[in-house]
Design an enzyme around this catalytic site. Structure first.
Site, short mmCIF file in Angstrom:
data_model
loop_
_atom_site.label_atom_id
_atom_site.label_comp_id
_atom_site.label_asym_id
_atom_site.label_seq_id
_atom_site.Cartn_x
_atom_site.Cartn_y
_atom_site.Cartn_z
N HIS A 197 3.97 9.79 -0.26
CA HIS A 197 2.70 9.81 -0.98
C HIS A 197 2.83 9.03 -2.30
O HIS A 197 2.04 8.14 -2.58
CB HIS A 197 2.30 11.26 -1.25
CG HIS A 197 1.05 11.41 -2.05
ND1 HIS A 197 -0.17 11.71 -1.49
CD2 HIS A 197 0.82 11.33 -3.39
CE1 HIS A 197 -1.10 11.79 -2.43
NE2 HIS A 197 -0.51 11.56 -3.61
N GLU A 198 3.85 9.37 -3.07
CA GLU A 198 4.04 8.68 -4.35
C GLU A 198 4.42 7.22 -4.14
O GLU A 198 4.13 6.37 -5.00
CB GLU A 198 5.10 9.40 -5.18
CG GLU A 198 4.79 10.86 -5.50
CD GLU A 198 3.43 11.07 -6.16
OE1 GLU A 198 2.94 10.14 -6.84
OE2 GLU A 198 2.86 12.16 -5.98
#
Length: 508
Positions: free
Chosen positions: A272-273
């Protein structure tokens, strides 16, 4: 990537006023980057006793940056600037908009807000560790008071929330968010009910099988590089209580993760990051040290992180490609499984307490809950002291769950302690845009073939060209139409959920 306009701009000497403006904007950018670096270090390595001092340091930097940007000299330069070419015109256009907003906030208010955010953040960490909302409540009352004051200073036409969400999603209004959320609720609640009635689609015990912490981080980081292009030459990963991404230039990007017995939290949190990181990496260098050098909005930013995390890393082609590497990294997890079984497991639909661990079908209900509570707190129809009960009531109404304690309920998110009022809706807006962008990208056969084989180089190139490189030179609405051919709509996202989970859960 070089555009004709960019070449013309580089070949023509900048007007002296434009040079002076660029120098000043660069100084503001450097101050903001220094503050971001201090904030990142605060979340990763700073000793606990340093918190009060760090709060003052951040307040000083915020005040200096605000004073420099809102100074009369900056306004004069923006008025007199003679931009040459589209690059200069975009810088001046974005800087003028930001300057008009920033000058409505006194420097003393900015410093007060920064100090309050730092104090609230550390109070939240302590309150969450003790699962004690009462110790955080006074800080949240202060954050809400500051948010109301900020809205009044900024001005608004319909609702004070509009002045706040505009910082994260320019042009968005609370009324629009309400309409989008009502539509999503009506079209996804029936799907959730059908899935729950269908029963299990896999053995979900595999999601908590032993996976050594360092092996989790190593596997997630290796795949982030191989699949998504995140490299140690410009990025690094550390641990924090709440995963996040920070960048101080496109050559210095930091992401964090956390390790838990529920190992998908680390893997998918990292990916996600990574989506956020690759967006910042893809912003054109021509915007460096200007207000344009960032994502178009947090909703657009979230479309990248949710695309990488869910549309790609939770896809069957992804696990068919990377399952052998997972077998090597975590043999206890993969014992007796194949890629298809793991795919079904990591796509489990199960109402849960924690937003960042929620599945794709239930995730947006977590966001709706927070949005509704923010509105009530801002309006004053909900007192801070009553927030835990209101939270629990909405969790029960939306997901059929009641948190057993504050840590897994009202205290789970960092956002309110950081004063990020108006931020939460961008998560759902990003979900919608992620599918819309991926469908548009796959009109290119090379992208479609790559996604089907979990080879994402063509997709990354498409995203850089159509999304990343533009930074803030386009508004979110302009970027969406330019990249996909239509305004933001929930239709592709809803269809995606029904198609994917209909297959996994074998719904008729």
């Amino acid at each position: 990537m070089t555009t004709p306009d960019q070449t013309a701009t580089e070949a023509t000497p900048a007007h002296p006023t434009m040079q002076a403006l660029q120098r000043r904007l660069g100084q503001v950018s450097d101050l903001n980057a220094a503050a971001s670096l201090l904030s990142w270090e605060q979340e990763t390595f700073m000793p606990e006793e340093a918190a009060p001092v760090r709060g003052q340091q951040l307040a000083t930097l915020a005040g200096l940056s605000h004073e420099l940007f809102t100074a009369p000299e900056t306004g004069d330069l923006l008025t007199a600037a003679q931009p040459q070419g589209e690059t200069d015109r975009a810088v001046v256009r974005v800087a003028r908009r930001d300057h008009a907003k920033a000058t409505r906030l006194p420097t003393a208010f900015v410093e007060e807000q920064t100090r309050a955010q730092n104090e609230a953040h550390h109070a939240w960490i302590e309150a969450r560790s003790r699962s004690d909302f009462g110790t955080f409540a006074p800080h949240l009352e202060r954050m809400m008071d500051l948010a109301r004051r900020q809205a009044d200073l900024m001005g608004f036409d319909e609702h004070p929330y509009d002045a706040l969400i505009d910082d994260y999603e320019p042009g968005m209004r609370a009324s629009q968010v309400r309409a989008v959320f009502a539509d999503l609720r009506d079209r996804t609640l029936p799907l959730l009910e059908r899935i729950r009635a269908a029963g299990d689609a896999a053995d979900y015990n595999v999601l908590t099988r032993p996976f050594p912490p360092q092996a989790q981080k190593d596997f997630a980081w290796r795949v982030a590089g191989e699949a998504f292009g995140l490299q140690g030459s410009f990025a690094r990963q550390d641990e924090s209580a709440h995963p996040f991404q920070s960048n101080f230039s496109r050559s210095d990007i930091r992401i964090t993760t956390r390790v838990e017995p529920y190992w998908p939290a680390c893997l998918f949190g990292t990916w996600h990051e990574t989506g956020h990181a690759m967006y910042e990496r893809g912003v054109s260098q021509r915007w460096a040290r200007t207000p344009v050098s960032a994502g178009a909005s947090l909703g657009v930013h979230e479309s990248q992180s949710r695309m990488f995390e869910n549309l790609l890393a939770r896809s069957l082609p992804f696990w068919e490609r990377y399952f052998p590497q997972l077998q090597q990294a975590a043999p206890a997890v993969t014992d007796g499984l194949d890629a298809g079984a793991l795919y079904c497991a990591v796509n489990r639909v199960n109402p849960s307490l924690i937003r960042v661990e929620a599945d794709e079908v239930t995730y947006n209900f977590h966001v709706m809950l927070r949005f509704e509570l923010e509105l009530a707190l801002l309006e004053g129809s909900l007192a801070v002291r009553d927030l835990p009960d209101a939270w629990n009531e909405k969790m029960q109404a939306y997901l059929g769950l009641t948190p057993p304690d504050d840590a897994r309920g009202v205290l789970q998110d960092i956002h309110w302690s950081a004063g990020l009022i108006g931020y939460f809706p961008t998560y759902t807006l990003g979900n919608l845009l992620s599918v819309q962008l991926l469908e548009a990208a796959q009109r290119d056969p090379a992208v479609a073939q790559g996604v089907a084989a979990a080879e994402y180089g063509p997709l990354r190139a498409w995203l850089v060209e159509h999304v990343h490189q533009h930074g803030r030179s386009l508004t979110p609405a302009e970027l969406t139409v330019q990249a996909t051919g239509q305004a933001l709509t929930a239709d592709p996202y809803v269809a995606y959920l029904h198609r994917k989970y209909g297959e996994i859960y074998r719904l008729d």
